[in-house]
Design an enzyme around this catalytic site. Sequence first.
Site, PDB file in Angstrom:
ATOM      1  NE  ARG A  51      -3.093   7.926  -1.737  1.00  0.00           N
ATOM      2  CZ  ARG A  51      -3.137   6.706  -2.244  1.00  0.00           C
ATOM      3  NH1 ARG A  51      -3.072   6.530  -3.553  1.00  0.00           N
ATOM      4  NH2 ARG A  51      -3.251   5.656  -1.458  1.00  0.00           N
ATOM      5  CG  HIS A  61      -2.019   0.956   1.192  1.00  0.00           C
ATOM      6  ND1 HIS A  61      -1.836   2.304   1.245  1.00  0.00           N
ATOM      7  CD2 HIS A  61      -3.354   0.757   1.068  1.00  0.00           C
ATOM      8  CE1 HIS A  61      -3.023   2.908   1.169  1.00  0.00           C
ATOM      9  NE2 HIS A  61      -3.949   1.981   1.066  1.00  0.00           N
TER      10      HIS A  61
END
Lengths: 251, 597
Positions: B257, B237
Site C-alpha cells: 500500500r 495486520h
Amino acid sequence: MSYDARLRVWRGDASGGDLQDFTVQVNEGEVVLDIIHRLQATQTPDLAVRWNCKAGKCGSCSAEINGRPRLMCLTRMGTFGEEEVVTVTPMRAFPVIRDLVTDVSFNYEKAAQIPPFTPRQRDADGNHRMQQVDVERSQEFRKCIECFLCQDTCHVVRDHEENKPAFAGPRFLMRIAELEMHPLDGVDRRRLAQDHFGLGMCNITKCCSEVCPEGIHITDNALIPLKERVVDRKYDPLTWLGSKIGLRPKD
Amino acid sequence: MTDLQRAFYDVLVIGAGGAGLRAAIEAAEQGARTAVVCKSLLGKAHTVMAEGGIAAAMGNVYPQDGWKVHFRDTMRGGKMLNHWRMAQLHAQEAPDRVRELEDWGALFDRTPEGLISQRDFGGHRFARLAHVGDRTGLELIRTLQQRTVALGIDVYMECTVTRLLRAHDGRMAGAFGYWRESGQFLALQAPAVVLATGGIGKSYKVTSNSWEYTGDGHSLALQAGASLVNMEFVQFHPTGMVWPPSVRGILVTESVRGDGGILKNSAGNRFMFDYIPDFFRKETAETEEEADRWYTDKTNNRRPPELLPRDEVARAINSEVKAGRGSPHGGVFLDIASRRSAEYVRKRLPSMYHQFKELAEVDITAEPMEVGPTCHYVMGGVEVDPDTESSVVPGLYAAGEVAGGMHGSNRLGGNSLSDLLVFGRRAGAAASAYARETDAAPLREDDLTDATREALAPFAREGGENPYTVQHDLQTCMNDLVGIIRTAAEVQQALDRIEELKIRAKALTVQGQRQYNPGWHLALDLPHMLRVSECIAKAALEREESRGGHTRDDFPGPDPEWAKINVICTADGEGIALKRQPLPVMPDELAAIFEEH
C-alpha cells in the site's frame, strides 16, 4: 480436493535410522512442511523437524525431497503426482541429530572465522554515502537466508567430510565476496579466501546456484568474481613489483 | 543435580531477535560477560519476517521530518495510550540506531544523493522507513547476528528457558532451561536478565507469527513477579494471505500500500473511503484523485485512506467481508498490478512477488492479491521503566515486543524494528550497569530441582492427550472469541474454555525421548500460551470501550475515561489479577506538539 498421500520419511538419530512409510491427508495448496506438521499432530508427535516462518524467509526447514535439497515450506505437494511416493530425508552433508534435524554447526564455525566487516569513517555530517548501483552487488548476496542448501549440495563437502576443515562452502565464500564488494569495507580477505577458506577447491559447477531458494547467482556473481580478484592480486605484475620494492604491503 | 550444565554471566539475554541481539551487543560493548539464549538457530528469529522497514525520522527524503512529527504520529497511531516517554525516546533515538547499523555492515537502499532511502507507510506523515526492498528484517537480523559473532558473545542456540530464577530477596538470579537438541538441562546464573522473547501470536489460529511466539517472556515475567500492561491490545495486520488455506495468515507487507497498492471489494469499489474515522479525517484524502496525487506531492494532498493505521484498515476489511462484499476466499482484493508497472513491483516488492508466485500461484504484477486480517503483534507487554526497560523485579529487563507501553493501543508499521533497536540498546546498557554494581545471587537448589521435575512431568504421565490437540483448541478459542471484534459474552466464554484447557494441559502425555522432541517442547510452551491468553481475555473483558487493537461490539466507541487508564495484569496463584492504573501524564511541552504539527 483432499487426497491421501504416501510419504516416506527418514527417522532415526546419529546411531542410525531408516525410511518409514506413512499415509497422510493432503489438502489443496499445501506444502511438504504442512504434511510433516500433520504427521506430528496426528501420528508421530515426536517427529523432529526445524522450521520457523513457513514462508521461505528464514531458511530453517531445509531437507532433501526426493533427493533434491529444498525448503519444505516452499515445496508444494501439487508438484508431485497424487500416486507418487514423496521421500523426505535430512540434509546429507551434515551429521543427523534426529529425524529431519541435522547439526549445522559447521556453518556457524565458518562464519565466525571470517574477519568481520570493517567500515571506513563516516562523512562529516555523520552519514555514509553510497550509490544504489554500488550497494546492489552486495545486496544480492545479503538476500541469503542461510538455509545452507548450497552447502548441502556442494560436492566438495557433500560426500567428503575430510574437506570440511579446508573449505568454507559457497555460503561463506559468497560472504567473503559480499564483503569484498561492500562499498564501505576496508579489509582485504582475498588471500584468506584462497588459503584458508578453500576458494580454489570450487570448480564452479553451479550446483549451489541451482538449489538456492532465493535465486542468488552464487557462482556467477560471487564465486567467479572472487576468483578473478584473487588472481588479480596474485599475478598482477604491478602488485608483485610493488610488494618487492616495498610500495605495497606484502599481504 | 549432577547432569545440570551451569554457566555464569553478568547479563543474560533471552531471545535473539532484533531486541535481544541489540541488547547483547550493548551489554558486551560495555564490558559485561554476556550470553544470548534462543529457541531457534541464530538468525532465524521472527524479526527476519519483518518486511517494510525501520521507522526513523532521518529526514533524508523529506527534510521537514523530525522526531516531533514521528512522536506525534506514533502517539496518534496508538490512540494516545502510549507511554509518552517511550514514544519520545523512540522518535529521538531511532535515526542514530539506523545509522550505526551501517557501521556494522547493513546495506540499505539509497536516495539519489547516496543517503539511506525512506519509504511511505501507514500512519506516518512523511516517507520515513529505512528499507532494503521488502526484506528489511532479514537485513536487520543478519547485521546484528554478524556483529554479535564479531564481538564473541556466547550464544546458546536451540535452547529454551522454562523458568526465571530469583534469589531469596526477590531479585534476579538467572534462568533454567533445556537444550532442544539433547533435552539436557542447564542453569545460567546472572544478576541481570533481559527478556526479548517477542510476542504471543501462536495463541491464535490465523497469525503471521512463527511457532516461537508462545508468549514465553510475558509468562516468565508474570511468574517472576513482574506486571504486564494493556494485554487487551492485539494487532491484527490488515493484509495476511487468505488462500490457499495452508498459507492463511502469512504477512503481506504494508509496503504494497505504501508503494501505491489499493484495497477493493468484490464490487470493485475502493472501500477505504467509506471508513475514514473522524480522528483522522483532517489528514486523509477525500477523493481518489487526491489520494493518488499524494504519492508524488505530499505538501498539497492528504494521505490515501489505505494508509490509515492498521487497526482502522483491519476493521474495515472485516466489515466488508461480513457485509458480503469479500473476495472468493473470504478476504478483499489488494491491487498493485493495475497501478504500477511490473518492473516497479518486482524491484520494490521482490519477496512479495516471490511469495505469491511460489505459495499461491498468483502473479502480483498481473492480478490482485486476496488478503484479510491476521494476528500480527501484541502491543501489551511487560511494564517497564521507559529509560532503563527495568521491570518491577530488580535485575529483570524487557525490550521489544515482549515489553509494553511504547505502542499504546496500536502500533504503526515500521515502529517495531526501531523499537527493537532503541529499547534493546537501552536495556542492554541498563542491565550491564546494574550487573556491575550487583553481586550475583546464588541459585536456590530447590528451585532447580522443582524446575527439573516440572519439565519432565509430561513424560511421567500416561494416557493423557496429545499437546497438539490442546494447542489447536486454544487457537480456535482465541481466534473465534477474543479476535478482532469482541463482546463481553464471547470473551467470558473464552475465559471459561481457558480454565478447561488449563486442566487439560496439566494432564498431557508426551511420547518419545528428550532428544529434539517437538511434542515435549510444545507441552512446555502450552502453559505460557494459556497464561498470556488468560491475560488478553481478562483485560479485554475489563476495558469497556473500543480503541486501537481492542474493539468491543458492545462498547463501540472510545471512552474519554478509559483514555486515562492502563490495565495491569499480575500473577495471582494459578490465575491472573487485574487492576486499573492511571496513565502517566505527558508534560506540557510534549502536549504542545499536538497543536503545532
